[in-house]
Enzyme design. Structure first.
Site, mmCIF file in Angstrom:
data_model
loop_
_atom_site.group_PDB
_atom_site.id
_atom_site.type_symbol
_atom_site.label_atom_id
_atom_site.label_comp_id
_atom_site.label_asym_id
_atom_site.label_seq_id
_atom_site.Cartn_x
_atom_site.Cartn_y
_atom_site.Cartn_z
ATOM 1 N N ILE A 81 8.065 -12.757 1.752
ATOM 2 C CA ILE A 81 7.706 -11.379 1.446
ATOM 3 C C ILE A 81 8.412 -10.948 0.176
ATOM 4 O O ILE A 81 9.619 -11.168 0.042
ATOM 5 C CB ILE A 81 8.143 -10.433 2.582
ATOM 6 N N CYS A 82 7.676 -10.332 -0.727
ATOM 7 C CA CYS A 82 8.322 -9.798 -1.914
ATOM 8 C C CYS A 82 8.563 -8.311 -1.707
ATOM 9 O O CYS A 82 7.653 -7.508 -1.791
ATOM 10 C CB CYS A 82 7.457 -10.002 -3.135
ATOM 11 N N LEU A 83 9.794 -7.982 -1.371
ATOM 12 C CA LEU A 83 10.133 -6.590 -1.127
ATOM 13 C C LEU A 83 11.527 -6.410 -1.706
ATOM 14 O O LEU A 83 12.455 -7.085 -1.276
ATOM 15 C CB LEU A 83 10.110 -6.321 0.380
ATOM 16 N N TYR A 109 5.227 -11.203 -9.881
ATOM 17 C CA TYR A 109 4.380 -10.060 -9.619
ATOM 18 C C TYR A 109 3.732 -9.472 -10.826
ATOM 19 O O TYR A 109 4.345 -9.253 -11.844
ATOM 20 C CB TYR A 109 5.133 -8.947 -8.907
#
Ligand code: ZN
Ligand code: ZN
Ligand code: ZN
Ligand code: ZN
Ligand code: ZN
Ligand code: ZN
Ligand code: ZN
Lengths: 151, 397
Positions: free
Chosen positions: A90-92, A146
């Site tokens: 997850i890219c958070l 991103y």
């Protein structure tokens, strides 16, 4: 010791109550917990689906962020999202550069839940193939790839 | 309490963080980092309170306040007001030796002295002159448990403290088998464990995939008809052959890597090869020369390849860094946008409300303005502009 005491407190709170759509799947020790999350509104991307999050805690939790990934288990799938790779990473930024020790398992689950709720794109992050093939498992060791900021 | 006892202080250390509290303390007294009642509370410049140790750890990782993410340094952290410290120090805690049997509970600031001087379950030095052992305070007055005594059964020397443990392995005594609960003399127990008929064991072919397991006494029956067991000799043979082949394969691949040039040789060399075939005397020289050349090319190729790999990795890293920066920036803009949107919405609602209330007020006083609005549309237009102007004034206020 530090991490265990704090996780013990979180666990007893979690057993008492959790926000709707979040439940605990397993927590048999202080290094690895599994949480189930569900999107509650009628977002067609995630309707009637339950997803499983894997939390890995180091001894310096909560100073260090936990490692949180989606996992395929018990028929759970990896949710479609432009910030979630198909291997579950997850890219958070909350879980990386923006981690703060006042966060906890519950608040992380809620952030990820709302990240799904507000998403409308049925797609993976750009470069998903290469990323997954490159075999990175730990979101901590990479900076994310991103291009889009819509979520 | 005897004087000799009170003079014997316990050196057992107390970890304040590990304490359990009699009642769950007010959430206001909990540290946002460790979620436990504050220990040595400190305050930040942004007026947040943490345990001294917790905020220090956090600042080592990131120079921001964990609560509001404002920039924060060690210098911005000062002791919290004495009142907060008093509140947390007065919280009632349970004695850390609770599990050993102590039922004492006391204010947190007293717990260290309780352990040091009073707790019956704290460990203190053995009373016996010259003995370095430790005992619980309540047993300190008794005889020394650290001297060796003779086991009543095997006549071996055992520390008094360890007698119970020793009985489990004393050669003269018996213990129960874990699986069949029959009693065996300790020296025979190990041998029995290998043949105990009641132990649950896996099928002999479990590493080839049989998932059967049962009590040892019943396994023979399974073994006689298990397909995996029947196939074991063949499977074993295959495994061994595969292993040898893998080793051979590896060796051959290494040789091949060295010998086969990774790309075709330059044309003049292949020309030389064909001419060398005609002249058998110089053929040997040419072949060795060619081999040298191949080695040379190959090592150069390897070097280039590793260079490219390194560059690739660097490019990937840069790419990823740049993208991350962009992503974060986007997030920030997003946050700002949401803020702005919310503010606009707020203003819009205020405006609506004001216009509505103004309109209500307008219909209330319509008796006076009624005649004028009949007189002409321009007049009513004026009236509307008037009302908007006055709304603006209200908003300014
Ligand atoms: Zn702050
Ligand atoms: Zn703390
Ligand atoms: Zn005590
Ligand atoms: Zn002693
Ligand atoms: Zn003995
Ligand atoms: Zn047995
Ligand atoms: Zn079998």
């Amino acid at each position: 010791m530090f991490a265990q005491k704090r996780l013990g407190k979180e666990l007893s709170n979690i057993h008492k109550s959790l926000p709707p759509g979040i439940s605990i799947a397993s927590a048999s020790d202080f290094s690895n917990w599994k949480m189930d999350i569900q999107v509650l509104d009628t977002n067609p991307l995630y309707a009637d689906q339950i997803y499983r999050l894997n939390f890995k805690f180091s001894g310096s939790y909560p100073i260090e962020a936990p490692e949180v990934t989606f996992i395929k288990e018990d028929g759970r799938d990896i949710p479609m999202h432009p910030h979630i790779y198909s291997n579950g990473v997850i890219c958070l930024d909350l879980l990386g550069t923006n981690w703060s020790p006042v966060q906890n398992v519950e608040s992380v689950c809620m952030s990820i839940q709302s990240m799904l709720t507000s998403n409308t794109k049925n797609e993976r992050p750009p470069g998903d193939d290469t990323f997954v093939r490159s075999g990175y498992r730990s979101p901590r060791n990479i900076n994310f790839v991103y291009d889009d900021n819509t979520v | 309490m005897s004087p000799s006892r009170s003079s014997r202080n316990s050196l057992q250390s107390v970890d304040l963080r590990a304490l359990d509290y009699l009642t769950s303390p007010s959430a206001n007294l909990l540290c946002p980092i460790c979620h436990a009642p504050l220990i040595t509370p400190v305050q930040t410049r942004c007026l947040h309170t943490f345990c001294s140790a917790c905020i220090s750890l956090s600042l080592e990782r990131s120079s921001t306040c964990p609560v509001d993410r404002k920039p924060l340094n060690h210098d911005d952290v000062t002791p919290a007001p004495i009142m907060i410290a008093n509140l947390v120090n007065d919280l009632v805690v349970l004695c850390p030796n609770r599990e050993k049997g102590c039922t004492t509970s006391c204010a947190r600031w007293l717990v260290e002295s309780h352990i040091r001087e009073d707790c019956e379950y704290a460990t203190v030095k053995c009373a016996k002159e010259g003995c370095d052992g430790m005992v619980e305070r309540r047993e300190a007055e008794g005889e020394c448990v650290h001297e060796e005594v003779e086991c009543a059964f095997c006549e071996g020397a055992v520390r008094k403290l360890d007698v119970e443990l020793h009985y489990k392995e004393c050669p003269k005594l018996s213990s129960d088998c874990r699986h069949c609960s029959k009693s065996f003399p300790n020296p025979e127990l190990a041998a029995h464990k290998l043949i105990c008929p009641d132990e649950i064991i896996d099928c002999a072919a479990s590493h080839f995939g049989c998932s059967f397991s049962s009590r040892r006494s019943e396994l023979d029956e399974h073994l006689s008809h298990c397909h995996f067991v029947a196939l074991t000799p063949i499977l074993q043979l295959h495994t061994e052959r595969i292993e040898t082949l893998e080793l051979e394969n590896k060796a051959i691949r290494q040789k091949l890597d060295l010998l086969v040039p990774p790309r075709p040789l330059p044309t003049q060399l292949s020309g030389a090869t064909s001419s060398a075939a005609n002249d058998s005397s110089s053929g040997r020289d040419m072949t060795s020369e060619m081999q040298d050349y191949t080695y040379h090319l190959y090592s150069e190729y390897e070097q280039l390849r590793s260079d490219v790999e390194r560059l690739n990795a660097q490019i990937r890293e840069l790419d990823v860094k740049q993208d991350m920066a962009r992503f974060n920036e986007g997030l920030r803009y997003n946050d700002e946008m949401t803020g702005v949107r919310a503010a606009i919405n707020g203003l819009r609602m205020q405006l609506h409300w004001l216009v509505a209330s103004r309109r209500e007020a307008g219909t209330g006083g319509a008796g006076a303005g009624g005649a004028r609005s009949v007189a002409g549309s321009s007049a009513s237009g004026d009236g509307r502009r008037m009302s908007v102007d006055s709304v603006r004034q209200v908003v300014k206020l």
